[in-house]
Write a protein that holds these residues in place. Structure first.
Motif, PDB file in Angstrom:
ATOM      1  N   GLU A   1      11.538  -1.302 -14.347  1.00 41.69           N
ATOM      2  CA  GLU A   1      10.930  -2.898 -14.804  1.00 41.69           C
ATOM      3  C   GLU A   1      10.026  -3.195 -12.935  1.00 41.69           C
ATOM      4  O   GLU A   1       9.527  -4.465 -12.908  1.00 41.69           O
ATOM      5  N   SER A   2      11.694  -2.801 -12.135  1.00 43.33           N
ATOM      6  CA  SER A   2      10.773  -3.567 -10.989  1.00 43.33           C
ATOM      7  C   SER A   2       9.588  -3.134  -9.990  1.00 43.33           C
ATOM      8  O   SER A   2       9.721  -3.443  -8.727  1.00 43.33           O
ATOM      9  N   CYS A   3       9.156  -2.103 -10.788  1.00 38.75           N
ATOM     10  CA  CYS A   3       8.459  -1.307  -9.921  1.00 38.75           C
ATOM     11  C   CYS A   3       6.735  -1.623 -10.678  1.00 38.75           C
ATOM     12  O   CYS A   3       5.881  -0.973 -10.152  1.00 38.75           O
ATOM     13  N   ALA A   4       6.907  -2.738 -11.514  1.00 42.72           N
ATOM     14  CA  ALA A   4       5.241  -3.210 -12.093  1.00 42.72           C
ATOM     15  C   ALA A   4       4.422  -3.519 -11.152  1.00 42.72           C
ATOM     16  O   ALA A   4       3.049  -3.347 -11.136  1.00 42.72           O
ATOM     17  N   SER A   5       4.641  -3.252  -9.835  1.00 45.24           N
ATOM     18  CA  SER A   5       3.654  -3.623  -9.040  1.00 45.24           C
ATOM     19  C   SER A   5       2.542  -2.562  -8.033  1.00 45.24           C
ATOM     20  O   SER A   5       1.612  -2.775  -8.077  1.00 45.24           O
ATOM     21  N   LEU A   6       3.406  -1.672  -9.021  1.00 47.64           N
ATOM     22  CA  LEU A   6       2.480  -0.322  -8.514  1.00 47.64           C
ATOM     23  C   LEU A   6       1.475  -0.007  -9.500  1.00 47.64           C
ATOM     24  O   LEU A   6       1.738   0.183 -10.848  1.00 47.64           O
ATOM     25  N   GLU A   7       0.312   0.201  -9.312  1.00 47.03           N
ATOM     26  CA  GLU A   7      -0.637   0.154 -10.513  1.00 47.03           C
ATOM     27  C   GLU A   7      -0.650   1.862 -10.840  1.00 47.03           C
ATOM     28  O   GLU A   7      -0.862   2.924 -10.838  1.00 47.03           O
ATOM     29  N   THR A   8      -0.935   2.299 -12.035  1.00 47.33           N
ATOM     30  CA  THR A   8      -0.976   3.893 -12.084  1.00 47.33           C
ATOM     31  C   THR A   8      -2.384   3.719 -12.452  1.00 47.33           C
ATOM     32  O   THR A   8      -3.021   3.331 -13.415  1.00 47.33           O
ATOM     33  N   LEU A   9      -2.817   5.156 -11.519  1.00 47.44           N
ATOM     34  CA  LEU A   9      -4.382   5.789 -12.026  1.00 47.44           C
ATOM     35  C   LEU A   9      -4.695   6.821 -12.450  1.00 47.44           C
ATOM     36  O   LEU A   9      -3.317   7.220 -12.354  1.00 47.44           O
TER      37      LEU A   9
ATOM     38  N   ASN B   1       0.935  -0.968  -0.171  1.00 41.87           N
ATOM     39  CA  ASN B   1      -0.001   0.045  -0.134  1.00 41.87           C
ATOM     40  C   ASN B   1       0.771   1.075   0.003  1.00 41.87           C
ATOM     41  O   ASN B   1       0.624   2.330   0.693  1.00 41.87           O
ATOM     42  N   LEU B   2       1.657   1.145  -1.052  1.00 44.99           N
ATOM     43  CA  LEU B   2       2.608   2.969  -0.893  1.00 44.99           C
ATOM     44  C   LEU B   2       1.858   3.839  -2.706  1.00 44.99           C
ATOM     45  O   LEU B   2       1.150   2.852  -2.894  1.00 44.99           O
TER      46      LEU B   2
ATOM     47  N   GLY C   1      12.132  -3.013  -4.702  1.00 37.25           N
ATOM     48  CA  GLY C   1      12.900  -3.820  -4.194  1.00 37.25           C
ATOM     49  C   GLY C   1      11.637  -5.131  -3.365  1.00 37.25           C
ATOM     50  O   GLY C   1      11.610  -4.281  -2.186  1.00 37.25           O
ATOM     51  N   ASN C   2      10.462  -5.491  -3.864  1.00 36.95           N
ATOM     52  CA  ASN C   2       9.945  -6.559  -2.942  1.00 36.95           C
ATOM     53  C   ASN C   2       8.477  -5.217  -2.300  1.00 36.95           C
ATOM     54  O   ASN C   2       8.465  -5.350  -1.159  1.00 36.95           O
ATOM     55  N   VAL C   3       8.057  -5.098  -3.357  1.00 36.93           N
ATOM     56  CA  VAL C   3       7.169  -4.516  -2.837  1.00 36.93           C
ATOM     57  C   VAL C   3       5.853  -4.978  -3.931  1.00 36.93           C
ATOM     58  O   VAL C   3       5.977  -5.434  -5.266  1.00 36.93           O
ATOM     59  N   ALA C   4       4.912  -4.595  -2.770  1.00 35.79           N
ATOM     60  CA  ALA C   4       3.713  -5.739  -2.940  1.00 35.79           C
ATOM     61  C   ALA C   4       2.938  -5.405  -4.175  1.00 35.79           C
ATOM     62  O   ALA C   4       1.967  -5.009  -4.670  1.00 35.79           O
TER      63      ALA C   4
END
Length: 127
Positions: A118-126, A78-79, A100-103
């Motif tokens: 590419e390591s930040c792919a778990s962050l959703e763009t709104l 939840n960042l 690194g290891n962001v869920a």
């Protein structure tokens, strides 16, 4: 321990002597601690990072881009990054955000997605 429910809202920074944004749950010394996050008795002792918001932030100059690094055994969750502007890029390269290891998390506004690797792919763009 944990770091939870923290918000940085409406901040301006000048001449940051490091990354424009840094979240690092592995701040303890020692490389073996960083990899395993176990204490001297072998118990799992990762710092939990959850529900962190950085909103309406302006960085006039930073030495480097962004760095978010969390434990594999306790990924950050939840960042939230919203309306963040870096006005002067570091001389060496465009600000790059590495994760690194962001869920989970979100990115809202500005052109932040363009600086992620590419390591930040778990962050959703709104929008």
């Amino acid at each position: 321990g944990y770091v939870k429910n923290i918000s940085w809202i409406d901040n301006t920074f000048y001449y940051v002597n490091g990354p424009a944004v840094e979240i690092n749950s592995g701040y303890q010394s020692g490389s073996s601690w960083k990899r395993t996050c176990t204490n001297s008795t072998g118990d799992l002792a990762c710092t939990e990072v959850d529900n962190i918001t950085i909103k309406n932030m302006v960085v006039h100059k930073a030495r480097s881009g962004w760095h978010v690094d969390c434990f594999e055994n306790a990924p950050c969750t939840n960042l939230h990054f919203e309306n963040i502007t870096i006005l002067e890029e570091p001389k060496t390269k465009k600000p790059i955000m590495k994760c690194g290891n962001v869920a989970s998390g979100t990115v809202v506004g500005s052109d932040l997605r363009e600086i992620f690797d590419e390591s930040c792919a778990s962050l959703e763009t709104l929008p």
